[in-house]
Design a protein around this motif. Structure first.
Motif, PDB file in Angstrom:
ATOM      1  N   THR A 119       0.822  -1.203   0.000  1.00  0.00           N
ATOM      2  CA  THR A 119       0.000   0.000   0.000  1.00  0.00           C
ATOM      3  C   THR A 119       0.863   1.263   0.000  1.00  0.00           C
ATOM      4  O   THR A 119       0.476   2.273  -0.594  1.00  0.00           O
ATOM      5  CB  THR A 119      -0.947   0.019   1.214  1.00  0.00           C
ATOM      6  N   ARG A 120       2.010   1.182   0.639  1.00  0.00           N
ATOM      7  CA  ARG A 120       2.909   2.346   0.634  1.00  0.00           C
ATOM      8  C   ARG A 120       3.355   2.679  -0.785  1.00  0.00           C
ATOM      9  O   ARG A 120       3.487   3.856  -1.154  1.00  0.00           O
ATOM     10  CB  ARG A 120       4.113   2.065   1.546  1.00  0.00           C
ATOM     11  N   PHE A 121       3.579   1.661  -1.603  1.00  0.00           N
ATOM     12  CA  PHE A 121       3.952   1.933  -2.994  1.00  0.00           C
ATOM     13  C   PHE A 121       2.818   2.665  -3.709  1.00  0.00           C
ATOM     14  O   PHE A 121       3.042   3.674  -4.387  1.00  0.00           O
ATOM     15  CB  PHE A 121       4.282   0.642  -3.747  1.00  0.00           C
ATOM     16  N   VAL A 122       1.594   2.177  -3.558  1.00  0.00           N
ATOM     17  CA  VAL A 122       0.467   2.767  -4.281  1.00  0.00           C
ATOM     18  C   VAL A 122       0.202   4.189  -3.797  1.00  0.00           C
ATOM     19  O   VAL A 122       0.048   5.120  -4.598  1.00  0.00           O
ATOM     20  CB  VAL A 122      -0.793   1.896  -4.127  1.00  0.00           C
ATOM     21  N   VAL A 123       0.150   4.388  -2.479  1.00  0.00           N
ATOM     22  CA  VAL A 123      -0.219   5.689  -1.925  1.00  0.00           C
ATOM     23  C   VAL A 123       0.875   6.733  -2.162  1.00  0.00           C
ATOM     24  O   VAL A 123       0.581   7.886  -2.508  1.00  0.00           O
ATOM     25  CB  VAL A 123      -0.524   5.559  -0.420  1.00  0.00           C
TER      26      VAL A 123
ATOM     27  N   GLY B 232      12.240   4.793  -6.016  1.00  0.00           N
ATOM     28  CA  GLY B 232      12.668   4.978  -4.632  1.00  0.00           C
ATOM     29  C   GLY B 232      11.930   4.121  -3.627  1.00  0.00           C
ATOM     30  O   GLY B 232      12.110   4.283  -2.417  1.00  0.00           O
ATOM     31  N   TRP B 233      11.111   3.184  -4.115  1.00  0.00           N
ATOM     32  CA  TRP B 233      10.382   2.298  -3.196  1.00  0.00           C
ATOM     33  C   TRP B 233      11.183   1.040  -2.919  1.00  0.00           C
ATOM     34  O   TRP B 233      11.764   0.438  -3.831  1.00  0.00           O
ATOM     35  CB  TRP B 233       9.034   1.898  -3.780  1.00  0.00           C
ATOM     36  N   HIS B 234      11.191   0.639  -1.665  1.00  0.00           N
ATOM     37  CA  HIS B 234      11.805  -0.632  -1.264  1.00  0.00           C
ATOM     38  C   HIS B 234      10.965  -1.220  -0.139  1.00  0.00           C
ATOM     39  O   HIS B 234      10.465  -0.494   0.730  1.00  0.00           O
ATOM     40  CB  HIS B 234      13.248  -0.432  -0.790  1.00  0.00           C
ATOM     41  N   PRO B 235      10.780  -2.538  -0.111  1.00  0.00           N
ATOM     42  CA  PRO B 235      10.028  -3.160   0.992  1.00  0.00           C
ATOM     43  C   PRO B 235      10.791  -3.055   2.298  1.00  0.00           C
ATOM     44  O   PRO B 235      12.029  -3.038   2.309  1.00  0.00           O
ATOM     45  CB  PRO B 235       9.879  -4.614   0.537  1.00  0.00           C
ATOM     46  N   GLU B 236      10.053  -3.005   3.407  1.00  0.00           N
ATOM     47  CA  GLU B 236      10.677  -2.799   4.719  1.00  0.00           C
ATOM     48  C   GLU B 236      10.422  -3.938   5.703  1.00  0.00           C
ATOM     49  O   GLU B 236      11.221  -4.151   6.615  1.00  0.00           O
ATOM     50  CB  GLU B 236      10.151  -1.495   5.334  1.00  0.00           C
ATOM     51  N   ILE B 237       9.325  -4.658   5.561  1.00  0.00           N
ATOM     52  CA  ILE B 237       8.923  -5.671   6.548  1.00  0.00           C
ATOM     53  C   ILE B 237       9.567  -7.008   6.212  1.00  0.00           C
ATOM     54  O   ILE B 237       9.342  -7.557   5.128  1.00  0.00           O
ATOM     55  CB  ILE B 237       7.395  -5.831   6.595  1.00  0.00           C
ATOM     56  N   ASP B 238      10.372  -7.545   7.153  1.00  0.00           N
ATOM     57  CA  ASP B 238      11.007  -8.833   6.888  1.00  0.00           C
ATOM     58  C   ASP B 238      10.043  -9.974   7.204  1.00  0.00           C
ATOM     59  O   ASP B 238       8.952  -9.769   7.738  1.00  0.00           O
ATOM     60  CB  ASP B 238      12.338  -8.980   7.630  1.00  0.00           C
TER      61      ASP B 238
END
Length: 329
Positions: free
Chosen positions: A220-224, A298-304
């Protein structure tokens, strides 16, 4: 902004609604409630949110449209290797028909569109890049029907850009997290709920299948936060996933059991014995995303992976899987 989220009471859709509301925007939810994982009562109580409980087709047939809105995020779809089975032979029409209606309504209102596709479209194993060719296997099971339907919607979006459509396509890779129901046949909530109940953790096939799990919050962070940048880029299709969370299904079962301190036994079973004779494993035995397009923005996933398992477990420690009430456990 005013944002329309189709399927906004479903798993991915509800996370998007939450994210847009948290960012201060207004949201219009359109959802048939077929795949809902939330009842929407909290949204009904929020003056910034309007919930319309009908299909997108019925909504548009009633003469409604997207005028006055700032973007449409189309997540409404049958989804999940178990949920799609009931729509065998009709699934392609479901997927393509609703996407076609949404595309035309966005064109009429000159509103940008974010359409959700699926990593299933690749039809093969490996590290998967948006520029890679798509393979269509000739084993025409329900899962292939789903993949072909999603592929066609991607082509419709790209070709409609020549008619003035402003749009991007998301290919999500194994999204997981709170609210995801085992009713769809999704592996993460199934393993977590089995472990919490000390029931056998059921691994389908060999368990050597590789999946890369991404948190719904990362998606959702990518979309928003990045949709505007994506609309202005040279790319149309965006893989959204977390290659660092790649793991075999058997290793996932072992990790869930260990993290949750479960007494569950891990067993191998035939998925058809659980979901019926038409169930099929994905053609992508090893499905890991290359994040070329998304990382450029500039998007990268954060939750492992461990965080994601615990987020799912924390949710289901205090809540029942209402949609999965009659699903196998």
């Amino acid at each position: 902004m005013t944002v329309v989220v189709t399927g906004g009471l479903g798993f991915i859709g509800s996370h998007l609604v939450d994210a847009y509301l948290a960012a201060g925007h207004r949201v219009r939810v359109i959802d048939s409630c077929v795949g809902a994982v939330v009842d929407g009562e909290d949204y009904d109580a929020d003056p910034r949110c309007t919930v319309i409980r009908e299909s997108i087709e019925d909504y548009l047939d009633a003469g409604n449209g997207f005028a006055g809105t700032d973007r449409v995020v189309h997540t409404a779809s049958h989804v999940g290797p178990a949920s799609i089975l009931a729509r065998t032979g009709q699934l392609g029409n479901d997927i393509v028909g609703s996407a076609a209606r949404v595309i035309e309504a966005c064109l009429a209102a000159d509103v940008p569109l974010c359409l959700f596709s699926s990593a299933e479209v690749y039809g093969r194993s490996g590290m998967l890049d948006e520029k890679d060719s798509i393979v269509v296997p000739t084993t025409y099971n329900t899962r292939i029907e789903y993949a072909i339907g999603k592929t066609l919607t991607e082509a419709m979006v790209i070709n409609s850009r020549h008619r003035g459509l402003r749009a991007i396509v998301i290919r999500p890779f194994n999204v997981a997290g709170a609210r995801q129901s085992r009713a769809g046949g999704f592996v993460m909530p199934t393993f977590v709920q089995q472990a919490l109940a000390d029931k056998p953790i059921t691994v389908f096939a060999t368990g050597d299948q590789v999946r890369a799990f991404v948190a719904a919050s990362d998606l959702t962070r990518f979309v928003v936060e990045h949709m505007d940048g994506a609309l202005g880029s040279d790319d149309v299709i965006f893989n959204v996933g977390n290659p660092d969370n790649a793991i075999t299904v058997m290793e996932l079962a072992e990790r869930v059991k260990r993290l949750l301190g479960s007494a569950s036994e891990i067993v191998r079973v035939d998925g058809r014995s659980v979901h019926g004779p038409h169930y099929a494993e994905a053609e992508s035995f090893r499905k890991v995303p290359v994040l070329r397009a998304a990382s450029t923005l500039g998007w990268h996933p954060e939750i492992d992976l461990d965080q994601l398992i615990m987020m799912t477990a924390d949710y289901y420690r205090t809540r029942a899987d209402k949609r999965g009430a009659h699903a196998p456990l």
